[in-house]
Design a protein around this motif. Sequence first.
Motif, PDB file in Angstrom:
ATOM      1  N   GLY A   5     -10.585  -6.463  17.727  1.00  0.00           N
ATOM      2  CA  GLY A   5      -9.405  -7.320  17.554  1.00  0.00           C
ATOM      3  C   GLY A   5      -8.095  -6.648  17.897  1.00  0.00           C
ATOM      4  O   GLY A   5      -7.261  -7.242  18.580  1.00  0.00           O
ATOM      5  N   MET A   6      -7.894  -5.440  17.432  1.00  0.00           N
ATOM      6  CA  MET A   6      -6.648  -4.707  17.672  1.00  0.00           C
ATOM      7  C   MET A   6      -6.882  -3.258  17.246  1.00  0.00           C
ATOM      8  O   MET A   6      -7.405  -3.014  16.166  1.00  0.00           O
ATOM      9  N   ASN A   7      -6.484  -2.300  18.071  1.00  0.00           N
ATOM     10  CA  ASN A   7      -6.756  -0.915  17.711  1.00  0.00           C
ATOM     11  C   ASN A   7      -5.741  -0.381  16.694  1.00  0.00           C
ATOM     12  O   ASN A   7      -4.698  -0.983  16.440  1.00  0.00           O
ATOM     13  N   GLY A   8      -6.076   0.745  16.097  1.00  0.00           N
ATOM     14  CA  GLY A   8      -5.231   1.334  15.069  1.00  0.00           C
ATOM     15  C   GLY A   8      -3.851   1.710  15.558  1.00  0.00           C
ATOM     16  O   GLY A   8      -2.865   1.594  14.817  1.00  0.00           O
ATOM     17  N   PHE A   9      -3.741   2.164  16.821  1.00  0.00           N
ATOM     18  CA  PHE A   9      -2.422   2.497  17.372  1.00  0.00           C
ATOM     19  C   PHE A   9      -1.520   1.264  17.397  1.00  0.00           C
ATOM     20  O   PHE A   9      -0.343   1.331  17.064  1.00  0.00           O
ATOM     21  N   GLU A  10      -2.084   0.141  17.789  1.00  0.00           N
ATOM     22  CA  GLU A  10      -1.311  -1.106  17.864  1.00  0.00           C
ATOM     23  C   GLU A  10      -0.908  -1.582  16.468  1.00  0.00           C
ATOM     24  O   GLU A  10       0.215  -2.062  16.273  1.00  0.00           O
ATOM     25  N   ILE A  11      -1.798  -1.447  15.510  1.00  0.00           N
ATOM     26  CA  ILE A  11      -1.455  -1.822  14.137  1.00  0.00           C
ATOM     27  C   ILE A  11      -0.258  -1.002  13.662  1.00  0.00           C
ATOM     28  O   ILE A  11       0.708  -1.545  13.124  1.00  0.00           O
ATOM     29  N   THR A  59      -0.559   9.431  21.770  1.00  0.00           N
ATOM     30  CA  THR A  59      -0.429   8.004  21.481  1.00  0.00           C
ATOM     31  C   THR A  59      -0.309   7.770  19.982  1.00  0.00           C
ATOM     32  O   THR A  59       0.528   6.992  19.531  1.00  0.00           O
ATOM     33  N   GLY A  60      -1.134   8.452  19.206  1.00  0.00           N
ATOM     34  CA  GLY A  60      -1.072   8.302  17.756  1.00  0.00           C
ATOM     35  C   GLY A  60       0.244   8.765  17.186  1.00  0.00           C
ATOM     36  O   GLY A  60       0.850   8.077  16.357  1.00  0.00           O
ATOM     37  N   LEU A  61       0.722   9.894  17.633  1.00  0.00           N
ATOM     38  CA  LEU A  61       2.004  10.395  17.137  1.00  0.00           C
ATOM     39  C   LEU A  61       3.162   9.520  17.589  1.00  0.00           C
ATOM     40  O   LEU A  61       4.118   9.307  16.832  1.00  0.00           O
ATOM     41  N   ASP A  62       3.083   8.992  18.790  1.00  0.00           N
ATOM     42  CA  ASP A  62       4.165   8.146  19.298  1.00  0.00           C
ATOM     43  C   ASP A  62       4.219   6.784  18.650  1.00  0.00           C
ATOM     44  O   ASP A  62       5.235   6.088  18.733  1.00  0.00           O
ATOM     45  N   SER A  63       3.158   6.348  17.977  1.00  0.00           N
ATOM     46  CA  SER A  63       3.169   5.021  17.361  1.00  0.00           C
ATOM     47  C   SER A  63       3.799   5.053  15.972  1.00  0.00           C
ATOM     48  O   SER A  63       3.996   4.011  15.354  1.00  0.00           O
ATOM     49  N   LEU A  81      -2.770   7.590   7.999  1.00  0.00           N
ATOM     50  CA  LEU A  81      -3.738   8.592   8.408  1.00  0.00           C
ATOM     51  C   LEU A  81      -4.651   7.923   9.425  1.00  0.00           C
ATOM     52  O   LEU A  81      -5.236   6.875   9.140  1.00  0.00           O
ATOM     53  N   MET A  82      -4.744   8.499  10.622  1.00  0.00           N
ATOM     54  CA  MET A  82      -5.575   7.923  11.680  1.00  0.00           C
ATOM     55  C   MET A  82      -6.941   8.610  11.697  1.00  0.00           C
ATOM     56  O   MET A  82      -7.027   9.830  11.670  1.00  0.00           O
ATOM     57  N   LEU A  83      -7.993   7.800  11.752  1.00  0.00           N
ATOM     58  CA  LEU A  83      -9.363   8.294  11.886  1.00  0.00           C
ATOM     59  C   LEU A  83      -9.821   8.039  13.311  1.00  0.00           C
ATOM     60  O   LEU A  83      -9.726   6.922  13.800  1.00  0.00           O
ATOM     61  N   THR A  84     -10.310   9.077  13.963  1.00  0.00           N
ATOM     62  CA  THR A  84     -10.772   8.883  15.333  1.00  0.00           C
ATOM     63  C   THR A  84     -11.783   9.938  15.727  1.00  0.00           C
ATOM     64  O   THR A  84     -11.729  11.064  15.246  1.00  0.00           O
ATOM     65  N   ALA A  85     -12.672   9.541  16.603  1.00  0.00           N
ATOM     66  CA  ALA A  85     -13.601  10.478  17.214  1.00  0.00           C
ATOM     67  C   ALA A  85     -13.009  10.998  18.515  1.00  0.00           C
ATOM     68  O   ALA A  85     -13.532  11.919  19.121  1.00  0.00           O
ATOM     69  N   LYS A  86     -11.905  10.386  18.935  1.00  0.00           N
ATOM     70  CA  LYS A  86     -11.262  10.797  20.176  1.00  0.00           C
ATOM     71  C   LYS A  86     -10.545  12.116  19.959  1.00  0.00           C
ATOM     72  O   LYS A  86      -9.909  12.326  18.937  1.00  0.00           O
ATOM     73  N   GLY A  87     -10.608  12.994  20.937  1.00  0.00           N
ATOM     74  CA  GLY A  87      -9.977  14.295  20.795  1.00  0.00           C
ATOM     75  C   GLY A  87      -9.071  14.663  21.954  1.00  0.00           C
ATOM     76  O   GLY A  87      -8.541  15.765  21.997  1.00  0.00           O
ATOM     77  N   GLU A  88      -8.891  13.745  22.894  1.00  0.00           N
ATOM     78  CA  GLU A  88      -8.075  14.039  24.049  1.00  0.00           C
ATOM     79  C   GLU A  88      -6.596  14.137  23.667  1.00  0.00           C
ATOM     80  O   GLU A  88      -6.124  13.443  22.773  1.00  0.00           O
ATOM     81  N   LEU A  89      -5.862  14.965  24.359  1.00  0.00           N
ATOM     82  CA  LEU A  89      -4.442  15.153  24.099  1.00  0.00           C
ATOM     83  C   LEU A  89      -3.672  13.844  24.224  1.00  0.00           C
ATOM     84  O   LEU A  89      -2.787  13.551  23.413  1.00  0.00           O
ATOM     85  N   ASP A  90      -4.019  13.012  25.207  1.00  0.00           N
ATOM     86  CA  ASP A  90      -3.344  11.723  25.378  1.00  0.00           C
ATOM     87  C   ASP A  90      -3.517  10.836  24.149  1.00  0.00           C
ATOM     88  O   ASP A  90      -2.599  10.129  23.751  1.00  0.00           O
ATOM     89  N   TYR A 115       0.820  -1.210   0.000  1.00  0.00           N
ATOM     90  CA  TYR A 115       0.000   0.000   0.000  1.00  0.00           C
ATOM     91  C   TYR A 115       0.855   1.261   0.000  1.00  0.00           C
ATOM     92  O   TYR A 115       1.927   1.316   0.599  1.00  0.00           O
ATOM     93  N   ASP A 116       0.332   2.291  -0.670  1.00  0.00           N
ATOM     94  CA  ASP A 116       0.989   3.590  -0.716  1.00  0.00           C
ATOM     95  C   ASP A 116       0.592   4.449   0.479  1.00  0.00           C
ATOM     96  O   ASP A 116       1.364   5.292   0.924  1.00  0.00           O
ATOM     97  N   VAL A 117      -0.619   4.237   0.984  1.00  0.00           N
ATOM     98  CA  VAL A 117      -1.145   4.960   2.151  1.00  0.00           C
ATOM     99  C   VAL A 117      -2.053   4.013   2.919  1.00  0.00           C
ATOM    100  O   VAL A 117      -2.777   3.214   2.324  1.00  0.00           O
ATOM    101  N   ILE A 118      -2.007   4.133   4.253  1.00  0.00           N
ATOM    102  CA  ILE A 118      -2.860   3.328   5.129  1.00  0.00           C
ATOM    103  C   ILE A 118      -3.760   4.283   5.912  1.00  0.00           C
ATOM    104  O   ILE A 118      -3.270   5.235   6.520  1.00  0.00           O
ATOM    105  N   ILE A 119      -5.065   4.013   5.885  1.00  0.00           N
ATOM    106  CA  ILE A 119      -6.031   4.795   6.657  1.00  0.00           C
ATOM    107  C   ILE A 119      -6.569   3.880   7.748  1.00  0.00           C
ATOM    108  O   ILE A 119      -7.202   2.866   7.455  1.00  0.00           O
TER     109      ILE A 119
END
Length: 96
Positions: A56-62, A89-93, A76-85, A45-49
Amino acid sequence: MRLLLVEDEIIMAQALSEILRLEGYEVDHFADGTGGLAAVENGIYDVIILDVMLPGMNGFEIERRAREKGIRTPVLMLTAKGELDDKDTGLDSGPE
């Protein structure tokens, strides 16, 4: 360009897939984290969304597992979550 969409909400996945295909992209869809990780590991893949909240496994773990295997495909991460943590987590993965 070939895109991987990992999204468990079927209506959302169908809509995103259709829009992306109309724009000329090839789109493969998986609705759970386990299948999504297997597809990511194919390295075709050229891009993963990724949705963050998946069965089964969350996007951060993938993303974390993909990076550990040396896969550097943009994500590109899709989320309804908006908390700083959650953002941290997304940036650190991703790559260091």
